[in-house]
Enzyme design. Sequence first.
Site, PDB file in Angstrom:
ATOM      1  N   ASP A  77      -5.253  -7.018   5.930  1.00 55.74           N
ATOM      2  CA  ASP A  77      -6.497  -6.449   5.422  1.00 55.74           C
ATOM      3  C   ASP A  77      -7.528  -7.549   5.192  1.00 55.74           C
ATOM      4  O   ASP A  77      -8.706  -7.424   5.554  1.00 55.74           O
ATOM      5  CB  ASP A  77      -6.189  -5.713   4.114  1.00 55.74           C
ATOM      6  CG  ASP A  77      -7.272  -4.733   3.708  1.00 55.74           C
ATOM      7  OD1 ASP A  77      -8.309  -4.669   4.385  1.00 55.74           O
ATOM      8  OD2 ASP A  77      -7.082  -4.033   2.703  1.00 55.74           O
ATOM      9  N   TYR A 103       0.806  -1.214   0.000  1.00 56.17           N
ATOM     10  CA  TYR A 103       0.000   0.000   0.000  1.00 56.17           C
ATOM     11  C   TYR A 103       0.841   1.266   0.000  1.00 56.17           C
ATOM     12  O   TYR A 103       0.330   2.355   0.255  1.00 56.17           O
ATOM     13  CB  TYR A 103      -0.938   0.005   1.212  1.00 56.17           C
ATOM     14  CG  TYR A 103      -1.988  -1.090   1.206  1.00 56.17           C
ATOM     15  CD1 TYR A 103      -1.992  -2.087   0.241  1.00 56.17           C
ATOM     16  CD2 TYR A 103      -2.961  -1.149   2.184  1.00 56.17           C
ATOM     17  CE1 TYR A 103      -2.937  -3.096   0.247  1.00 56.17           C
ATOM     18  CE2 TYR A 103      -3.912  -2.142   2.197  1.00 56.17           C
ATOM     19  CZ  TYR A 103      -3.891  -3.126   1.227  1.00 56.17           C
ATOM     20  OH  TYR A 103      -4.830  -4.130   1.222  1.00 56.17           O
ATOM     21  N   LYS A 140       3.973 -15.387   3.708  1.00 57.30           N
ATOM     22  CA  LYS A 140       4.039 -16.319   2.576  1.00 57.30           C
ATOM     23  C   LYS A 140       5.501 -16.438   2.160  1.00 57.30           C
ATOM     24  O   LYS A 140       5.865 -16.304   0.994  1.00 57.30           O
ATOM     25  CB  LYS A 140       3.158 -15.814   1.425  1.00 57.30           C
ATOM     26  CG  LYS A 140       2.892 -16.861   0.341  1.00 57.30           C
ATOM     27  CD  LYS A 140       2.153 -18.069   0.848  1.00 57.30           C
ATOM     28  CE  LYS A 140       1.858 -19.036  -0.310  1.00 57.30           C
ATOM     29  NZ  LYS A 140       1.336 -20.327   0.169  1.00 57.30           N
ATOM     30  N   ASP A 144     -10.838  -8.855   8.016  1.00 54.00           N
ATOM     31  CA  ASP A 144     -12.236  -8.879   7.574  1.00 54.00           C
ATOM     32  C   ASP A 144     -12.838 -10.270   7.741  1.00 54.00           C
ATOM     33  O   ASP A 144     -14.010 -10.415   8.113  1.00 54.00           O
ATOM     34  CB  ASP A 144     -12.347  -8.448   6.109  1.00 54.00           C
ATOM     35  CG  ASP A 144     -12.336  -6.934   5.940  1.00 54.00           C
ATOM     36  OD1 ASP A 144     -12.236  -6.226   6.966  1.00 54.00           O
ATOM     37  OD2 ASP A 144     -12.428  -6.458   4.797  1.00 54.00           O
ATOM     38  N   ASP A 148      -2.429 -18.788   3.372  1.00 51.54           N
ATOM     39  CA  ASP A 148      -3.510 -19.656   2.912  1.00 51.54           C
ATOM     40  C   ASP A 148      -3.933 -20.628   4.005  1.00 51.54           C
ATOM     41  O   ASP A 148      -5.130 -20.867   4.219  1.00 51.54           O
ATOM     42  CB  ASP A 148      -3.111 -20.392   1.629  1.00 51.54           C
ATOM     43  CG  ASP A 148      -1.717 -20.979   1.678  1.00 51.54           C
ATOM     44  OD1 ASP A 148      -0.951 -20.672   2.608  1.00 51.54           O
ATOM     45  OD2 ASP A 148      -1.371 -21.756   0.762  1.00 51.54           O
TER      46      ASP A 148
END
Length: 345
Positions: free
Chosen positions: A237, A133, A180, A241, A213
């Site tokens: 992010d 970002y 990851k 959620d 994952d």
Amino acid sequence: MPRTVSVIPGDGIGPEVTREALETLDALGLDLRFDVLDHINADTYLRTGVSLSDNDFERVKASDALLFGAIGDPRVTSPDYARGVLLRLRFDLDLFVNHRPATLLHEDLSPLRNHRSRAIDCVVVRENTEGLYTDIGGVLRGNTAHETAIDADVSTYMGVSRIMEYAYSIARRGVCMVDKSNAVRHGGRVWQRAFAEAAARNPGIRSTHLYVDAAAMRFVSDPSEFDVVVTNNSYGDILSDLAAMLAGGLGNAASANLNPVTGFGLYEPVHGSAPDIAGRGVANPFGAILSSALMVEHLGWAPEADALRRAVGAVIAHGQVTPDLGGTAGTKEAGEAVRRALTAA
């Protein structure tokens, strides 16, 4: 001396839910002064082209905290507006911690509907100023068949180390670091190094690691195993959620954007501006009220913050909720119910 709280109601349902949060804070009787900047919104941007003026930024910076409603309007198609308000505040105030608690307030709210869902009580700690970002990148041969887009994923040792430090500082049972690193080697190496060092400094806290994952699957299979999850900007992010939905929906989800060094925080519900229901009086105010609970807790009023959370839980248990939670209450009715529960406690 009163503490000054800047307030940016923003767009869409932001002003509606912020109004209920402010009235609920008034009901607590705390020594707070509100500096409401209700001109920072899409109307102003469309008229002037300015997202957040330097003068308004300085007003926010001079306050003790910022309560934020929502940003976003379908009339504004450029990402520069939202970036100019919310991301400027995060980056320029160095709010490097995104603190997203997910606690199930009532067992009927979770889509999991099993015994494990009742124990959701975790915090997703998201690095807030680096990652994908940062807007580092560009486009080559734009609007052609050979268009190439590059966005750089930035991880600095300082940035990752300090988010690890915060995660361990709030942990009760354990910290799970999510990355990851098996596929994203260079940034992954920084995250693995900072995590190993933080774990070594905190031997009394259980330290675990999951690839993103696998972490997503574990959230769905048994979210009760998580206490604090720490991860980068983009993974955080997504996972925050997911955790919010497992704990009852985005309408109840609170967040804090913090700089633990300066003590400043930006507190906001995460549901967004929801333009499809704006002005209808049916938006859920609980996310804004619970965000204000995070705020007063960080300002030093922990008992009052707990009282707010208990009041919201009591209202949900009695079914005095908005349509997103299966009820028929309006925004103001739900807010009034929380204030009655506060008075009755």
